[in-house]
Design an enzyme around this catalytic site. Sequence first.
Site, PDB file in Angstrom:
ATOM      1  N   GLY A 154      -3.145   0.033 -13.169  1.00  0.00           N
ATOM      2  CA  GLY A 154      -3.861   1.256 -12.790  1.00  0.00           C
ATOM      3  C   GLY A 154      -2.949   2.467 -12.838  1.00  0.00           C
ATOM      4  NE  ARG A 192      -6.565  -3.041 -15.239  1.00  0.00           N
ATOM      5  CZ  ARG A 192      -6.066  -2.561 -14.114  1.00  0.00           C
ATOM      6  NH1 ARG A 192      -4.909  -2.978 -13.662  1.00  0.00           N
ATOM      7  NH2 ARG A 192      -6.695  -1.662 -13.408  1.00  0.00           N
ATOM      8  CG  ASP A 223       0.412  -6.759  -7.340  1.00  0.00           C
ATOM      9  OD1 ASP A 223      -0.310  -6.163  -8.170  1.00  0.00           O
ATOM     10  OD2 ASP A 223      -0.039  -7.331  -6.331  1.00  0.00           O
ATOM     11  CB  THR A 261      -0.047   0.959  -7.416  1.00  0.00           C
ATOM     12  OG1 THR A 261      -1.243   0.736  -6.650  1.00  0.00           O
ATOM     13  CG2 THR A 261       1.104   0.379  -6.629  1.00  0.00           C
ATOM     14  CG  ASP A 314      -4.317   0.171  -4.234  1.00  0.00           C
ATOM     15  OD1 ASP A 314      -4.958   1.235  -4.165  1.00  0.00           O
ATOM     16  OD2 ASP A 314      -4.713  -0.825  -4.861  1.00  0.00           O
ATOM     17  CG  ASP A 373      -0.796  -2.947  -3.776  1.00  0.00           C
ATOM     18  OD1 ASP A 373       0.025  -2.218  -4.359  1.00  0.00           O
ATOM     19  OD2 ASP A 373      -1.696  -3.551  -4.389  1.00  0.00           O
ATOM     20  NE  ARG A 398     -10.815  -4.446  -6.196  1.00  0.00           N
ATOM     21  CZ  ARG A 398     -10.399  -3.832  -7.280  1.00  0.00           C
ATOM     22  NH1 ARG A 398      -9.131  -3.892  -7.633  1.00  0.00           N
ATOM     23  NH2 ARG A 398     -11.234  -3.161  -8.047  1.00  0.00           N
TER      24      ARG A 398
END
Length: 320
Positions: free
Chosen positions: A12, A73, A104, A126, A128, A130, A172
Amino acid sequence: MLKRIGVLTSGGDAPGMNAAIRSVVRSGIYRGIEVYGIYHGYKGLITGNIKKLEASDVGDIVQRGGTILYTARCEEFKTEEGRAVAIEQLKKFGIEGLVVIGGDGSFMGGVKLTELGFPTIGIPGTIDNDIPGTDFTLGFDTALNTIIDAIDKIRDTATSHERRFIIEVMGRGCGDLALWSGLADGAETIMIPEKKENIDTIVERLNRGLQRGKKHNIIVVAEGVGSANDVAEAIKARANMDTRVTVLGHVQRGGSPSAFDRVLASRMGHKAVELLLNGDKGKMIGIENNKIVAHDILDIVTKKHEFNNDLFQLAKELSI
Ligand code: ADP
């Protein structure tokens, strides 16, 4: 010493990726090496969509969201055959080290390249937040500010119309965007995957607020918990309370990076080049306590980002 390195963005997109590309390219050129841009992530590595970047190619991008190298991707890269082709391409272009900017999933690709003996360094890009081993990922601060801006606006309506709003934000597996934006915006309720709360508890809180005369409410939901519409329906079913739902969606991913993300990207890009030139491989750059650090990328992909429980408790305490 290495003479030629490559840089790609994968997974992303996130604001600050361009500033990181610029930093890798210019830090490399400053040290007398050549830097090649690999387009469309690992896909470009397989198809050979690779071009030498000059200092001027990365001019006027530090302030731009997205990624000038594009991102994609690539399922083929997950296969041994695909990676063998990628290694061949790298050899063909004389590239001896690679900087991968992504999340990741992209780092799993980095681990595989490292296992094949190819020096790879990861930069966490990213929104996120995360990724373990770093307090912040590139893009998180910008996305947070975008969310805050939106919630501030929604709050005006929530207050004027005495309404309850449910706002769904990205995240997520990691609720950091919801947690930080909820805290920053004084949300009454923050719903995140790390601390799943029973819907009855949330309804109880809404009722308590109502009894105290509180007629408007902001509930921030991380997408990992479920959809904001489902939360709205559950509240309606239990308490017959109407809510309004806003799903922020992809507006969170774009936009001009914040000063914080630009500076972070510049520092991380510089460190990535320095590590490659020192002969390091298989590392991910992070920021911890405002120091730029490097961790083994294999460690990073096998660990989980640590949830900040103190922050969650603080948000609760301040939203009584
Ligand atoms: P992100 O980096 O944002 O987490 P993805 O999970 O989609 O995004 O991963 C981006 C790309 O990284 C994938 O399309 C694939 O090319 C590569 N990748 C992901 N997982 C692996 C893996 N296990 N082995 C090799 N490459 C991988």
